[in-house]
Scaffold this motif. Structure first.
Motif, PDB file in Angstrom:
ATOM      1  N   UNK A   1       1.130   1.003 -24.636  1.00 51.95           N
ATOM      2  CA  UNK A   1       1.230   0.865 -23.181  1.00 51.95           C
ATOM      3  C   UNK A   1       0.801   2.145 -22.474  1.00 51.95           C
ATOM      4  N   UNK A   2       1.180   3.294 -23.017  1.00 54.15           N
ATOM      5  CA  UNK A   2       0.791   4.569 -22.411  1.00 54.15           C
ATOM      6  C   UNK A   2      -0.725   4.746 -22.463  1.00 54.15           C
ATOM      7  N   UNK A   3      -1.331   4.419 -23.588  1.00 48.06           N
ATOM      8  CA  UNK A   3      -2.790   4.531 -23.716  1.00 48.06           C
ATOM      9  C   UNK A   3      -3.477   3.588 -22.730  1.00 48.06           C
ATOM     10  N   UNK A   4      -2.985   2.346 -22.630  1.00 46.10           N
ATOM     11  CA  UNK A   4      -3.546   1.388 -21.663  1.00 46.10           C
ATOM     12  C   UNK A   4      -3.450   1.942 -20.243  1.00 46.10           C
ATOM     13  N   UNK A   5      -2.266   2.464 -19.906  1.00 51.17           N
ATOM     14  CA  UNK A   5      -2.062   3.003 -18.563  1.00 51.17           C
ATOM     15  C   UNK A   5      -3.030   4.149 -18.277  1.00 51.17           C
ATOM     16  N   UNK A   6      -3.177   5.061 -19.213  1.00 49.54           N
ATOM     17  CA  UNK A   6      -4.046   6.222 -19.002  1.00 49.54           C
ATOM     18  C   UNK A   6      -5.500   5.797 -18.796  1.00 49.54           C
ATOM     19  N   UNK A   7      -5.950   4.820 -19.568  1.00 47.88           N
ATOM     20  CA  UNK A   7      -7.326   4.336 -19.415  1.00 47.88           C
ATOM     21  C   UNK A   7      -7.515   3.687 -18.051  1.00 47.88           C
ATOM     22  N   UNK A   8      -6.583   2.811 -17.666  1.00 48.60           N
ATOM     23  CA  UNK A   8      -6.690   2.123 -16.378  1.00 48.60           C
ATOM     24  C   UNK A   8      -6.587   3.128 -15.232  1.00 48.60           C
ATOM     25  N   UNK A   9      -5.653   4.070 -15.331  1.00 49.12           N
ATOM     26  CA  UNK A   9      -5.494   5.071 -14.276  1.00 49.12           C
ATOM     27  C   UNK A   9      -6.758   5.913 -14.118  1.00 49.12           C
ATOM     28  N   UNK A  10      -7.387   6.270 -15.233  1.00 47.82           N
ATOM     29  CA  UNK A  10      -8.617   7.065 -15.170  1.00 47.82           C
ATOM     30  C   UNK A  10      -9.744   6.280 -14.512  1.00 47.82           C
ATOM     31  N   UNK A  11      -9.879   5.011 -14.858  1.00 49.14           N
ATOM     32  CA  UNK A  11     -10.937   4.187 -14.255  1.00 49.14           C
ATOM     33  C   UNK A  11     -10.682   4.007 -12.756  1.00 49.14           C
TER      34      UNK A  11
ATOM     35  N   UNK B   1     -11.671   7.182 -10.998  1.00 52.11           N
ATOM     36  CA  UNK B   1     -13.123   7.283 -10.826  1.00 52.11           C
ATOM     37  C   UNK B   1     -13.615   6.350  -9.729  1.00 52.11           C
ATOM     38  N   UNK B   2     -13.051   5.151  -9.668  1.00 47.60           N
ATOM     39  CA  UNK B   2     -13.435   4.180  -8.650  1.00 47.60           C
ATOM     40  C   UNK B   2     -13.091   4.688  -7.252  1.00 47.60           C
ATOM     41  N   UNK B   3     -11.879   5.178  -7.066  1.00 43.73           N
ATOM     42  CA  UNK B   3     -11.454   5.693  -5.758  1.00 43.73           C
ATOM     43  C   UNK B   3     -12.285   6.914  -5.366  1.00 43.73           C
ATOM     44  N   UNK B   4     -12.555   7.782  -6.329  1.00 44.32           N
ATOM     45  CA  UNK B   4     -13.358   8.973  -6.053  1.00 44.32           C
ATOM     46  C   UNK B   4     -14.756   8.572  -5.582  1.00 44.32           C
ATOM     47  N   UNK B   5     -15.357   7.587  -6.233  1.00 42.93           N
ATOM     48  CA  UNK B   5     -16.689   7.111  -5.849  1.00 42.93           C
ATOM     49  C   UNK B   5     -16.665   6.474  -4.468  1.00 42.93           C
ATOM     50  N   UNK B   6     -15.674   5.647  -4.206  1.00 47.22           N
ATOM     51  CA  UNK B   6     -15.569   4.992  -2.895  1.00 47.22           C
ATOM     52  C   UNK B   6     -15.385   6.031  -1.801  1.00 47.22           C
ATOM     53  N   UNK B   7     -14.514   7.016  -2.035  1.00 45.97           N
ATOM     54  CA  UNK B   7     -14.300   8.067  -1.040  1.00 45.97           C
ATOM     55  C   UNK B   7     -15.569   8.861  -0.766  1.00 45.97           C
TER      56      UNK B   7
END
Length: 126
Positions: free
Chosen positions: A72-82, A85-91
């Motif tokens: 679950x922690x690995x899943x969370x870290x991957x999703x949080x990172x993506x 990146x998505x929010x950074x690109x949109x901003x």
């Protein structure tokens, strides 16, 4: 009341949210598969166990399934990172758009101020 509900549901924000939830669910299953089928075996090579989800610690009658927690922690870290990146690109795109609007506003202001200056000069010369 039905009319209000129809207006609410047809707004772009609600539809965008629904699409986001559906895509988020699909993305979560992809990340879970990535973690379970690729990352865990890779980590398992180094710790000697291929399936991390079955790792557990028993103390008395209590069983702590820390392997499932690690998944679950690995899943969370991957999703949080993506998402990061998505929010950074949109901003980045939003900032460019706002900068262009400010530049356009400044250009219009400059034109108006020039016209005012010219009118004041013409009034002074009379």
């Amino acid at each position: 009341m039905f009319k209000e509900f129809k207006e609410f549901i047809s707004k772009g924000n609600v539809i965008d949210l629904a699409v986001g939830v559906i895509i988020g669910g699909a993305f979560t299953s992809i990340v879970t598969s990535l973690t379970t089928n690729l990352i865990n075996p890779l980590i398992g090579i180094f710790i000697g166990k291929i399936d991390l989800s079955n790792l557990s610690l028993s103390i008395g009658k209590a069983t702590f399934k820390y392997g499932a927690f690690l998944n679950s922690v690995i899943n969370f870290l991957i999703i949080a990172f993506v998402v990061f990146l998505l929010v950074k690109t949109i901003n980045k795109f939003i900032r460019k758009s706002k900068d262009e609007e400010v530049a356009e506003t400044l250009d219009q202001t400059e034109v108006l101020l020039t016209e005012i200056r010219d009118m004041m000069k013409s009034n002074q010369s009379k």
